[in-house]
Design an enzyme around this catalytic site. Sequence first.
Site, PDB file in Angstrom:
ATOM      1  N   ARG A   1      -3.889 -10.652   3.661  1.00 40.84           N
ATOM      2  CA  ARG A   1      -4.091 -10.447   2.164  1.00 40.84           C
ATOM      3  C   ARG A   1      -2.729  -9.704   1.582  1.00 40.84           C
ATOM      4  NH1 ARG A   1      -5.909  -6.923  -1.869  1.00 40.84           N
ATOM      5  NH2 ARG A   1      -7.190  -8.027  -3.534  1.00 40.84           N
TER       6      ARG A   1
ATOM      7  N   LYS B   1       0.713  -1.245  -0.113  1.00 40.74           N
ATOM      8  CA  LYS B   1       0.059   0.120  -0.016  1.00 40.74           C
ATOM      9  C   LYS B   1       0.826   1.189  -0.090  1.00 40.74           C
ATOM     10  CE  LYS B   1      -4.387  -1.764   0.229  1.00 40.74           C
ATOM     11  NZ  LYS B   1      -5.154  -2.140   1.536  1.00 40.74           N
TER      12      LYS B   1
END
Length: 508
Positions: free
Chosen positions: A486, A451
């Site tokens: 994840r 991210k």
Amino acid sequence: MKLFRQTLPAQLAVDKFIKRFTGSSFRFLHSSPDGFVEVHSPENEVVIALGSNVGDRVHNFNEALQMMKKSGISITRHGCLYETAPAYVTDQPHFLNSAVRAITKLGPHELLGVLKKIEKEMGRTKGIRYGPRPIDLDILFYGKFRVNSDVLTVPHERIWERPFVIAPLIDLLGSDVESDTVARWHSLSIHSGGLFESWEKLGGEGLVGRDGMKRVLPVGKTLWDWSERTSVMGVVNLTPDSFSDGGKFQSVDAAVSQVQSLISEGADIVDFGPQSTRPMADRISTQEELDRLIPVLEAVVKMPEMTGKLISVDTFYSEVASEAISKGAHMVNDVSGGQLDANMNKVVADLGVPYVVMHMRGDPTTMQNCENLEYDDVCKQVACGLYSRIADAEMSGVPAWRIITDPGLGFSKNTKHNLELLVGLPKIRAELARKSLAISHAPMLIGPSRKRFLGEICNRPSATDRDPATVACVTAGVLGGANIVRVHNVQDNVDAAKLCDAMLKCQR
């Protein structure tokens, strides 16, 4: 005669969670000189316990819940699902146990009659007391009353000795006492500290996870005990524009090859994303998602390597979710938590599959605007938002025992928010527990992989250079209570999860 004993304590001090409770909440009762009254209230909140150890136990629960709803019992909340060793008569299969809260206009004996009729229609016979049964339905609480008659006693007389009954009952509560009715249920406990003390006296959370009692999540025909170890979800984006690997896996062959790689590296779950949800991503249609997803899904379900593995579909479209499940996917991962498709909750309820409910404000095109990034207490507000969406799903028929929570790292959060969430996972669970202990116990998924906030902190502009930072995030998350991670890079994060699991086991 159908009788209720009216007990009107002026005040009850249970434990620190229970507010003062007065007799004023009984104003809808007719007084009676001998202390017995008849109920004349249009609706009452009830708690009903469920048990099954014959046949397809999950199917039996689903069928019983549907029959209850058709019989004037409106279910509002669900406990967790427990697989438990049999009590009293031990030479029989393990049980599934849970409980539900509901609203009904049925009187207590009418309610008992309905539940007995459901049991009979589902094949229950008298048989051995405490012996095998396809379904067992017991009234644990009825409104704010004690019920004493020849055929019905409420609270159930043996509730206090049964962990398999108390555990899902406790799940239906919050650590905050939200109503006079719930305060009344606490007051009906045989312990001065209310239901929480009753649970602790039996062993409390220390009982869960042992051979005789496990929280489980039904997936297909299996029961998943997610507490045994951290599960790793590998990402396969079928998009041309995802922030990390857009365009790499658009062909069926490329996607299948990536799945093989993820499985060989140790992935437990493969999550297919047919639409990019990066900030400012253009939304595509349901049909475009299906065109990308279904050919890949049809190929993947035939792979021998997928035996024992789970397939997740990352979509906020109910039609895509439904079609994917029909083609062999096992679970739905919705970044909007049901906010971007009004039919999603009902569709997931009908599908009967695990449902990942993620926190996000707005949608991918608006989630990072100034308004959606305003938080006073990000952990508290994310928990509140999550609970609101999960409550909507429950009211639509998605039981708590199928819910997976996701605080939504990177979605309507800035770098500071993401860090606060990452170190605040226990706080998120505690905030959820204030409303629903069941939801606080649900498996939690985090998705920090590659991210932007990792790039900002580590000065890594390229998403593929953020794998070491992802491993650090996963480590912090698992140690903080995450159950599913994840990620894009499965191998390194599998190792990180294994080490964290070993550390947590050592700590326990």
